[in-house]
Write a protein that holds these residues in place. Structure first.
Motif, PDB file in Angstrom:
ATOM      1  N   LYS A  20       0.856  -1.172   0.000  1.00 46.93           N
ATOM      2  CA  LYS A  20       0.000   0.000   0.000  1.00 46.93           C
ATOM      3  C   LYS A  20       0.903   1.236   0.000  1.00 46.93           C
ATOM      4  N   ILE A  21       0.530   2.233  -0.786  1.00 44.65           N
ATOM      5  CA  ILE A  21       1.346   3.439  -0.914  1.00 44.65           C
ATOM      6  C   ILE A  21       1.556   4.086   0.445  1.00 44.65           C
ATOM      7  N   ASN A  22       2.796   4.525   0.686  1.00 41.48           N
ATOM      8  CA  ASN A  22       3.216   5.192   1.921  1.00 41.48           C
ATOM      9  C   ASN A  22       3.359   4.244   3.114  1.00 41.48           C
ATOM     10  N   ASP A  23       3.285   2.916   2.881  1.00 40.43           N
ATOM     11  CA  ASP A  23       3.402   1.979   3.999  1.00 40.43           C
ATOM     12  C   ASP A  23       4.143   0.698   3.602  1.00 40.43           C
ATOM     13  N   PRO A  24       5.400   0.786   3.163  1.00 36.02           N
ATOM     14  CA  PRO A  24       6.107  -0.435   2.757  1.00 36.02           C
ATOM     15  C   PRO A  24       6.374  -1.400   3.908  1.00 36.02           C
ATOM     16  N   GLY A  25       6.736  -0.874   5.079  1.00 33.32           N
ATOM     17  CA  GLY A  25       6.996  -1.745   6.212  1.00 33.32           C
ATOM     18  C   GLY A  25       5.726  -2.372   6.742  1.00 33.32           C
ATOM     19  N   MET A  26       4.695  -1.565   6.943  1.00 33.97           N
ATOM     20  CA  MET A  26       3.424  -2.083   7.423  1.00 33.97           C
ATOM     21  C   MET A  26       2.799  -3.049   6.427  1.00 33.97           C
ATOM     22  N   SER A  27       3.046  -2.839   5.138  1.00 30.63           N
ATOM     23  CA  SER A  27       2.545  -3.778   4.128  1.00 30.63           C
ATOM     24  C   SER A  27       3.126  -5.161   4.333  1.00 30.63           C
ATOM     25  N   ALA A  28       4.406  -5.217   4.711  1.00 33.16           N
ATOM     26  CA  ALA A  28       5.025  -6.505   5.007  1.00 33.16           C
ATOM     27  C   ALA A  28       4.351  -7.150   6.214  1.00 33.16           C
ATOM     28  N   VAL A  29       4.040  -6.365   7.209  1.00 31.70           N
ATOM     29  CA  VAL A  29       3.342  -6.890   8.391  1.00 31.70           C
ATOM     30  C   VAL A  29       1.974  -7.425   7.991  1.00 31.70           C
ATOM     31  N   TRP A  30       1.232  -6.647   7.217  1.00 38.26           N
ATOM     32  CA  TRP A  30      -0.119  -7.030   6.816  1.00 38.26           C
ATOM     33  C   TRP A  30      -0.132  -8.282   5.938  1.00 38.26           C
ATOM     34  N   SER A  31       0.961  -8.538   5.218  1.00 38.51           N
ATOM     35  CA  SER A  31       1.035  -9.709   4.334  1.00 38.51           C
ATOM     36  C   SER A  31       1.672 -10.923   4.998  1.00 38.51           C
ATOM     37  N   VAL A  32       2.812 -10.724   5.658  1.00 39.90           N
ATOM     38  CA  VAL A  32       3.623 -11.851   6.116  1.00 39.90           C
ATOM     39  C   VAL A  32       3.003 -12.567   7.318  1.00 39.90           C
ATOM     40  N   ILE A  33       2.480 -11.835   8.274  1.00 36.64           N
ATOM     41  CA  ILE A  33       1.933 -12.486   9.461  1.00 36.64           C
ATOM     42  C   ILE A  33       0.750 -13.396   9.106  1.00 36.64           C
ATOM     43  N   PRO A  34      -0.243 -12.942   8.326  1.00 36.01           N
ATOM     44  CA  PRO A  34      -1.309 -13.867   7.913  1.00 36.01           C
ATOM     45  C   PRO A  34      -0.782 -15.043   7.084  1.00 36.01           C
ATOM     46  N   ALA A  35       0.271 -14.788   6.294  1.00 43.55           N
ATOM     47  CA  ALA A  35       0.843 -15.860   5.475  1.00 43.55           C
ATOM     48  C   ALA A  35       1.435 -16.959   6.351  1.00 43.55           C
ATOM     49  N   VAL A  36       2.218 -16.568   7.345  1.00 40.33           N
ATOM     50  CA  VAL A  36       2.845 -17.553   8.224  1.00 40.33           C
ATOM     51  C   VAL A  36       1.785 -18.314   9.023  1.00 40.33           C
ATOM     52  N   LYS A  37       0.761 -17.625   9.471  1.00 39.74           N
ATOM     53  CA  LYS A  37      -0.309 -18.301  10.197  1.00 39.74           C
ATOM     54  C   LYS A  37      -1.031 -19.311   9.311  1.00 39.74           C
ATOM     55  N   ALA A  38      -1.192 -18.976   8.036  1.00 40.15           N
ATOM     56  CA  ALA A  38      -1.808 -19.930   7.106  1.00 40.15           C
ATOM     57  C   ALA A  38      -0.898 -21.127   6.881  1.00 40.15           C
ATOM     58  N   ALA A  39       0.413 -20.894   6.804  1.00 41.06           N
ATOM     59  CA  ALA A  39       1.359 -21.996   6.633  1.00 41.06           C
ATOM     60  C   ALA A  39       1.351 -22.907   7.862  1.00 41.06           C
ATOM     61  N   ILE A  40       1.204 -22.322   9.044  1.00 45.00           N
ATOM     62  CA  ILE A  40       1.130 -23.122  10.279  1.00 45.00           C
ATOM     63  C   ILE A  40      -0.100 -24.029  10.249  1.00 45.00           C
ATOM     64  N   ARG A  41      -1.195 -23.513   9.704  1.00 47.76           N
ATOM     65  CA  ARG A  41      -2.428 -24.308   9.658  1.00 47.76           C
ATOM     66  C   ARG A  41      -2.323 -25.524   8.746  1.00 47.76           C
ATOM     67  N   THR A  42      -1.319 -25.565   7.862  1.00 46.23           N
ATOM     68  CA  THR A  42      -1.147 -26.755   7.013  1.00 46.23           C
ATOM     69  C   THR A  42      -0.657 -27.945   7.815  1.00 46.23           C
ATOM     70  N   GLY A  43      -0.129 -27.722   9.002  1.00 44.27           N
ATOM     71  CA  GLY A  43       0.416 -28.794   9.817  1.00 44.27           C
ATOM     72  C   GLY A  43       1.876 -29.079   9.552  1.00 44.27           C
ATOM     73  N   VAL A  44       2.442 -28.475   8.497  1.00 44.26           N
ATOM     74  CA  VAL A  44       3.846 -28.701   8.150  1.00 44.26           C
ATOM     75  C   VAL A  44       4.766 -27.877   9.042  1.00 44.26           C
ATOM     76  N   VAL A  45       4.307 -26.699   9.439  1.00 37.89           N
ATOM     77  CA  VAL A  45       5.144 -25.723  10.127  1.00 37.89           C
ATOM     78  C   VAL A  45       4.978 -25.830  11.641  1.00 37.89           C
ATOM     79  N   ASP A  46       6.086 -25.945  12.334  1.00 35.53           N
ATOM     80  CA  ASP A  46       6.093 -25.931  13.792  1.00 35.53           C
ATOM     81  C   ASP A  46       5.970 -24.479  14.250  1.00 35.53           C
TER      82      ASP A  46
END
Length: 598
Positions: A382-408
């Motif tokens: 999102k414009i004017n928020d490169p760091g926060m954009s990483a937060v908004w994308s990466v945290i939900p991504a990792v939580k979704a990867a954890i839900r696969t059961g592969v990720v500790d």
């Protein structure tokens, strides 16, 4: 002593000094008339000759160098130069994309005001040829701070009556009169298929022969299945020659035969070369031509990769690639390394060749061979928020990867380099999701970095912040709050994640001071932080001994925090300078004794 009214130009000239010393102007000599005509000069320094050497299409950016250095927008005046007389004709002032000269030399096509424009050389009349098109050729998926960037220009037809354009999915044949629009692939946007790369079968072609098949590499955006497709302009619709396969292709076609050579790879399959023929939309025959990695069968290797779907905190539907560890067992959770940059999910089928590197993605094979899963999430901005954009994308991504059961979930690491290093150094100020992290060559203070110099090119950093990765609307004086809320060092007191910072003293991309000041701030607050510096190295690690040393330290670091192994002495207590040489010899011996995919 050097004096210049614009010090940014001084820096660029220092970098370009050798190239400038050897620079030559382009001229044309006609034996029949014994005439020599200079085509380029001090202003129109670059250009390309068109068909029959009648015209040179040149550009001049001298009036815009300073402004382009500030905002990153590449502007240029487009000129046509008569190759017989040297006479120059201005086609367009301040164009913002590369121009193209038709094969017959009668038309110049360039991007302006959200449309492709066609300039008729004879009449000097310009037509907005895509103005009445049923689709837009503005790249609406580009999240940089750029005004209406174009999608891909594929080329002119051989007869110079049409151009082939891509709208991010489909390929369109567009007439130069601006009244003819034909979707040649038909189903791209509807089925989320990207017909992105044309396969050139004749390197000497002058324009695309629409009477012959057009071959392209295509990708299904959500499944990542790939195919080599054939398009016939007279009968719209793409035919998948290979069928849609879970593999990545790098095909080349014989000029005068229906035979292909293709490098075919997956996350677990080395990209050897094959000779392939097709029939009926499938591979009719294939012969393996190379066996470049014969020892791979004796190495613990990842069995493959999976896609992970997730939705960001801002509602964007994205994907990530989860590369499975060697010896993977369904139902078992594994320590996982999250590598971040920008968009990465299209790399689902990319093979990670064994290597030593400062780049996280280059080490995927080394880590999966040692029992780690590796996760590569997409990030959108999102414009004017490169760091926060990483937060908004990466945290939900990792939580979704954890839900696969592969990720500790208790043992997830984070690693990024350069822009990924910036995002890593910012993420650890906003979340405690990660057990440990590594930030390579990170930007940590967006305000001081903005007006610094990208020493590898000599240009100012300002354009990077405004129209490239930074994605800010302007400078930090106009948007101070945005720059501050996306600067890792402004939140250093929040860091609880153990962190390694890699930063080298000769970094010509991200100034060394960015890493040093962040390290000193964290150290002052008694945070768990380590600085690794390889003297004399630039933005990455070039020397093999340093790449080996860094890779070894990362393995020991991850093993300590994510596998609970005993910390090595350098990580636990540090190494005195006088014992460094002895320590480096010991590290080398340890690496030579490990059986890893390198």
């Amino acid at each position: 002593l050097w004096h210049h009214k614009d010090p940014r130009l001084q820096s660029m000239q220092l970098v370009q000094e050798q190239a400038d010393k050897g620079f030559s102007f382009l001229a044309i000599y006609t034996p029949a008339t014994n005439a020599l005509v200079q085509l380029t000069d001090e202003r129109v320094r670059t250009g390309a000759l068109g068909a029959r050497d009648a015209w040179l299409l040149g550009s001049d950016n001298s009036a815009y160098e300073r402004q382009s250095s500030v905002d990153g927008i590449q502007r240029r005046d487009i000129w046509l130069v008569n190759a017989r007389t040297g006479e120059k004709t201005l086609v367009r002032k301040e164009a913002r994309a590369q121009a193209q000269l038709s094969p017959d030399g009668r038309t110049v096509v360039y991007w302006d005001d959200g449309h492709w424009q066609a300039y008729d050389v004879a009449s000097k009349v310009t037509t907005a040829i895509t103005k009445n098109a049923p689709v837009t050729f503005v790249d609406t998926e580009d999240d940089h701070n750029v005004d209406r960037p174009p999608t891909q220009f594929l080329g002119f037809s051989r007869d110079s009556r049409f151009v082939l354009l891509q709208d991010n999915y489909d390929v369109w044949r567009v007439g130069l009169t601006g009244t003819s629009f034909t979707n040649l692939t038909v189903n791209g946007r509807a089925q989320r298929i990207r017909y992105a790369r044309r396969l050139v079968t004749d390197a000497r072609e002058r324009g695309i022969d629409l009477a012959k098949p057009i071959f392209m590499a295509a990708l299904q955006a959500r499944t990542k299945k790939e195919a080599i497709v054939r398009i016939d302009a007279a009968k719209p619709g793409a035919v998948a020659l290979t069928g849609w396969r879970d593999a990545r292709h790098a095909p080349m076609k014989a000029k005068n035969a229906d035979v292909w050579v293709a490098s075919i790879q997956t996350a677990a399959r080395f990209p050897d070369y094959w000779r392939v023929t097709f029939a009926g939309g499938a591979i009719a025959d294939s012969v393996q031509l190379s066996d470049a990695n014969p020892r791979m069968n004796g190495v613990a290797w990842s069995p493959g990769a999976r896609l992970v779907d997730y939705v960001t905190d801002k509602g964007d539907s994205l994907q990530g690639v989860l590369v499975l560890p060697a010896g993977y067992q369904e139902g078992k959770a594994y320590p996982t390394l999250t590598f971040i940059y920008e968009l990465q999910s299209d790399n689902l089928h990319s093979f990670s060749s064994p290597t030593f590197s400062s780049s996280p993605n280059a080490l995927i094979g080394a880590h999966t061979s040692r029992g780690y899963a590796v996760f590569l999430p997409d990030i959108v901005y999102k414009i004017n928020d490169p760091g926060m954009s990483a937060v908004w994308s990466v945290i939900p991504a990792v939580k979704a990867a954890i839900r696969t059961g592969v990720v500790d979930s208790a043992n997830v690491g984070l690693h990024g380099h350069s822009w990924g290093g910036y995002q890593t150094s910012f993420l650890v100020t906003q979340t405690n999701l990660f057990k440990s992290a590594v930030a390579g060559a990170p930007l940590t203070d967006m305000i001081s970095m903005y007006s610094s110099v990208y020493w590898n090119t000599g240009s100012a950093n300002q354009g990077i912040f405004q129209s490239s990765q930074g994605r800010f609307k302007g400078n930090f004086l106009e948007h101070r709050d945005a720059y501050e809320r996306n600067s890792p060092n402004r939140f250093a007191d929040r860091v609880q994640t153990p962190l390694i910072i890699l930063h080298n003293d000769k970094d010509g991309a991200v100034d060394f001071n960015q890493g040093i000041t962040y390290y000193n701030t964290l150290r002052q607050m008694n945070k768990d932080v380590i600085l690794l510096e390889y003297v004399g190295e630039n933005h990455g690690l070039a020397q093999l001994k340093n790449r080996k040393d860094y890779s070894q330290r990362l393995m020991e670091y991850w093993d300590t925090y994510l596998k609970g192994q005993a910390a090595p002495e350098w990580l636990k207590n540090g190494i005195p300078r006088l014992k460094t040489e002895e320590h480096l010899r010991e590290q080398k011996k340890k690496l030579e004794g490990k059986k890893i995919a390198m």
